[in-house]
Design a protein around this motif. Structure first.
Motif, PDB file in Angstrom:
ATOM      1  N   PHE A 109       0.680  -1.272   0.020  1.00 50.85           N
ATOM      2  CA  PHE A 109      -0.182  -0.154  -0.211  1.00 50.85           C
ATOM      3  C   PHE A 109       0.825   1.412  -0.032  1.00 50.85           C
ATOM      4  O   PHE A 109       0.396   2.342  -0.411  1.00 50.85           O
ATOM      5  CB  PHE A 109      -0.904  -0.050   1.252  1.00 50.85           C
ATOM      6  N   VAL A 110       2.152   1.246   0.257  1.00 52.77           N
ATOM      7  CA  VAL A 110       2.928   2.331   0.672  1.00 52.77           C
ATOM      8  C   VAL A 110       4.105   2.471  -0.474  1.00 52.77           C
ATOM      9  O   VAL A 110       4.323   3.614  -0.809  1.00 52.77           O
ATOM     10  CB  VAL A 110       3.099   2.393   2.269  1.00 52.77           C
ATOM     11  N   ASN A 111       4.807   1.518  -0.065  1.00 54.32           N
ATOM     12  CA  ASN A 111       6.375   1.711  -0.619  1.00 54.32           C
ATOM     13  C   ASN A 111       6.621   0.332  -1.370  1.00 54.32           C
ATOM     14  O   ASN A 111       7.003  -0.627  -1.037  1.00 54.32           O
ATOM     15  CB  ASN A 111       7.186   1.714   0.310  1.00 54.32           C
ATOM     16  N   ASP A 112       6.085   0.714  -2.770  1.00 51.87           N
ATOM     17  CA  ASP A 112       6.668  -0.588  -3.769  1.00 51.87           C
ATOM     18  C   ASP A 112       7.877  -0.522  -4.486  1.00 51.87           C
ATOM     19  O   ASP A 112       8.286  -1.065  -5.496  1.00 51.87           O
ATOM     20  CB  ASP A 112       5.524  -0.656  -4.620  1.00 51.87           C
ATOM     21  N   ILE A 135      11.968   0.716   5.282  1.00 50.85           N
ATOM     22  CA  ILE A 135      10.956   0.747   4.045  1.00 50.85           C
ATOM     23  C   ILE A 135       9.776   1.622   4.612  1.00 50.85           C
ATOM     24  O   ILE A 135       9.216   2.518   3.859  1.00 50.85           O
ATOM     25  CB  ILE A 135      10.402  -0.673   4.083  1.00 50.85           C
ATOM     26  N   LEU A 136       9.634   1.629   6.046  1.00 50.25           N
ATOM     27  CA  LEU A 136       8.863   2.895   6.539  1.00 50.25           C
ATOM     28  C   LEU A 136       9.759   3.602   7.342  1.00 50.25           C
ATOM     29  O   LEU A 136      10.400   2.961   8.280  1.00 50.25           O
ATOM     30  CB  LEU A 136       7.586   2.183   7.417  1.00 50.25           C
ATOM     31  N   SER A 284       1.003  -2.005  17.698  1.00 49.08           N
ATOM     32  CA  SER A 284       0.359  -2.204  16.638  1.00 49.08           C
ATOM     33  C   SER A 284       0.003  -0.822  15.963  1.00 49.08           C
ATOM     34  O   SER A 284       0.215  -0.654  14.792  1.00 49.08           O
ATOM     35  CB  SER A 284      -1.000  -2.839  17.106  1.00 49.08           C
ATOM     36  N   VAL A 285      -0.381   0.244  16.771  1.00 50.97           N
ATOM     37  CA  VAL A 285      -0.753   1.445  16.236  1.00 50.97           C
ATOM     38  C   VAL A 285       0.592   2.353  15.648  1.00 50.97           C
ATOM     39  O   VAL A 285       0.231   2.528  14.603  1.00 50.97           O
ATOM     40  CB  VAL A 285      -1.285   2.425  17.324  1.00 50.97           C
ATOM     41  N   TYR A 286       1.588   1.845  16.498  1.00 51.40           N
ATOM     42  CA  TYR A 286       2.913   2.715  15.974  1.00 51.40           C
ATOM     43  C   TYR A 286       3.163   1.989  14.526  1.00 51.40           C
ATOM     44  O   TYR A 286       3.584   2.875  13.687  1.00 51.40           O
ATOM     45  CB  TYR A 286       3.862   2.357  17.127  1.00 51.40           C
ATOM     46  N   LEU A 287       3.258   0.720  14.383  1.00 60.89           N
ATOM     47  CA  LEU A 287       3.682   0.072  13.147  1.00 60.89           C
ATOM     48  C   LEU A 287       2.689   0.222  12.008  1.00 60.89           C
ATOM     49  O   LEU A 287       3.317   0.277  10.828  1.00 60.89           O
ATOM     50  CB  LEU A 287       3.802  -1.378  13.351  1.00 60.89           C
ATOM     51  N   LEU A 288       1.244   0.263  12.331  1.00 56.13           N
ATOM     52  CA  LEU A 288       0.317   0.247  11.286  1.00 56.13           C
ATOM     53  C   LEU A 288      -0.040   1.728  10.723  1.00 56.13           C
ATOM     54  O   LEU A 288      -0.817   1.815   9.895  1.00 56.13           O
ATOM     55  CB  LEU A 288      -0.586  -0.527  11.697  1.00 56.13           C
ATOM     56  N   HIS A 289      -0.111   2.821  11.848  1.00 57.67           N
ATOM     57  CA  HIS A 289      -0.506   3.984  11.512  1.00 57.67           C
ATOM     58  C   HIS A 289      -0.051   4.747   9.964  1.00 57.67           C
ATOM     59  O   HIS A 289      -0.599   5.577   9.505  1.00 57.67           O
ATOM     60  CB  HIS A 289      -0.456   4.776  12.696  1.00 57.67           C
ATOM     61  N   PRO A 290       1.220   4.700   9.873  1.00 59.89           N
ATOM     62  CA  PRO A 290       1.773   5.048   8.533  1.00 59.89           C
ATOM     63  C   PRO A 290       1.105   4.517   7.292  1.00 59.89           C
ATOM     64  O   PRO A 290       1.067   4.916   6.119  1.00 59.89           O
ATOM     65  CB  PRO A 290       3.215   4.672   8.582  1.00 59.89           C
ATOM     66  N   ILE A 291       0.562   3.045   7.771  1.00 59.16           N
ATOM     67  CA  ILE A 291      -0.124   2.515   6.467  1.00 59.16           C
ATOM     68  C   ILE A 291      -1.582   3.004   6.187  1.00 59.16           C
ATOM     69  O   ILE A 291      -2.193   3.494   5.449  1.00 59.16           O
ATOM     70  CB  ILE A 291       0.021   0.990   6.499  1.00 59.16           C
TER      71      ILE A 291
END
Length: 369
Positions: A109-112, A135-136, A284-291
């Motif tokens: 979704f973010v960095n391909d 990557i993030l 979970s929030v920290y890792l997933l919020h950029p996505i």
């Protein structure tokens, strides 16, 4: 048990505050990148509060580091047998599975645009030490956490982890190293990793503060606050040398974060229902919020609906979506795998103790013969 839960409650609350601050900062950065945002006093005031004279995101990160210092070493010291094995297994199941899932989601979704080398390095979580990009961007803090874990294991192996003077020396040692790297960075213009020793110094401060607050050693009021003041004083030349354009932000940010950490600890007899829950899902929030949060913002800001409700409501919706995603991933992936890690480590330790006992019996029988 009730007192224990309350004591841990303020730590979860601190994590929750940190997670929200990091997420708000990143969303506000994305908001500020929009060229069509008109000038307004409200917008300028919010921008000043979130990233004007200090940095919401870094305050949240420093809070995370202080909590890690308070909590993590106890995981090594609490068990009588197999401490290192239990620690490594529990940390692995706590950090890596969800981290790997976040990499997959980030790629989708973010960095391909990444290389095989970058992907392999990121899978290890040691990419920063290999001078390979994340990557993030949010991954940079995890490498400092790993460095702290390794240091704790090293100190534990040599029976130094519980010693008060070693912890205090680490605060000063990493602070002075940060200053030295800052000076080198200023002179050579080479991007020296000043954030690493600063983060480690904060973690060891959190560790020292635990021993002081819970009376687990001989660290007294004078020692802990002299260490704090010394760190903040040395932050001045370190920040000027390493972050010349925004040096004042780092000084103010670290000061606010550490003082907030201490103030929150004074309310350890209170229960924080909402903030404690946010603390539980904070990883979970920290890792997933950029996505999830940034994706929601990016998609809605382009629509007619987004123009009608405005950026502030879109930010609020993005935060809600990220919290929902964090909750789902916490209960379906993070928490179950943490429990698997605990069961796995207990099984290994039980087998180890059984084998050790059998060897002891065999030796005694041999001696009797």
């Amino acid at each position: 048990m009730e007192n224990e839960n309350k004591r841990l409650g303020w730590l979860d609350a601190t994590r929750g505050i940190g997670a929200i601050m990091v997420m708000v900062f990143h969303l506000w950065e994305r908001h500020s990148e929009q060229k069509f945002i008109p000038y307004s006093i409200i917008n300028t005031t919010i921008d000043f509060l979130i990233r004007g004279v200090y940095d919401f995101g870094k305050i949240g990160v420093v809070l995370f580091f202080a909590v890690s210092g308070f909590v993590i070493p106890y995981s090594l010291l609490r068990y009588k047998n197999g401490n290192i094995t239990r620690f490594i297994i529990s940390r692995f199941f706590r950090l890596y599975p969800l981290y790997w899932i976040s990499i997959i989601l980030a790629i989708i979704f973010v960095n391909d645009s990444f290389s095989a080398k970058q992907l392999i390095a990121n899978v290890t979580m040691f990419q920063g030490f290999l001078f390979i990009d994340n990557i993030l961007g949010a991954y940079w803090t995890l490498q400092i956490e790993l460095a702290f874990y390794i240091l704790c294991i090293f100190l534990f192996m040599f029976k130094f982890l519980h010693r008060d003077y070693v912890i205090i020396l680490n605060i000063y040692g990493w602070t002075f190293l940060a200053l030295a790297l800052g000076v080198i960075r200023y002179i050579t213009k080479i991007e020296m990793p000043v954030a690493l020793p600063l983060g480690l110094a904060v973690m060891f401060f959190g560790m020292a503060f635990r021993k002081y607050k819970l009376k687990e050693g001989n660290i007294n009021n004078k020692t802990i606050y002299i260490a704090l003041v010394s760190f903040l004083i040395l932050m001045v030349p370190t920040s000027i040398c390493a972050y010349s354009n925004y040096w004042y932000k780092y000084i103010i940010t670290y000061t606010i974060a550490l003082l907030s950490f201490i103030l929150l600890s004074k309310s350890s007899n209170k229960e924080y229902i909402v903030l404690s829950f946010l603390g539980k899902i904070s990883y979970s929030v920290y890792l997933l919020h950029p996505i999830f949060a940034l994706a929601v913002y990016d998609q809605l800001i382009k629509t007619e609906f987004g123009k009608i409700i405005g950026s502030y409501f879109i930010i609020a919706l993005a935060i809600i979506c990220a919290l929902m995603a964090g909750t789902i991933f916490y209960y379906t992936i993070e928490k179950p795998l943490v429990n698997v890690g605990r069961s796995f480590s207990k099984k290994i330790i039980n087998n180890y103790n059984k084998l050790y006992a059998e060897r002891g019996v065999y030796k005694n029988q041999s001696k009797s013969l």
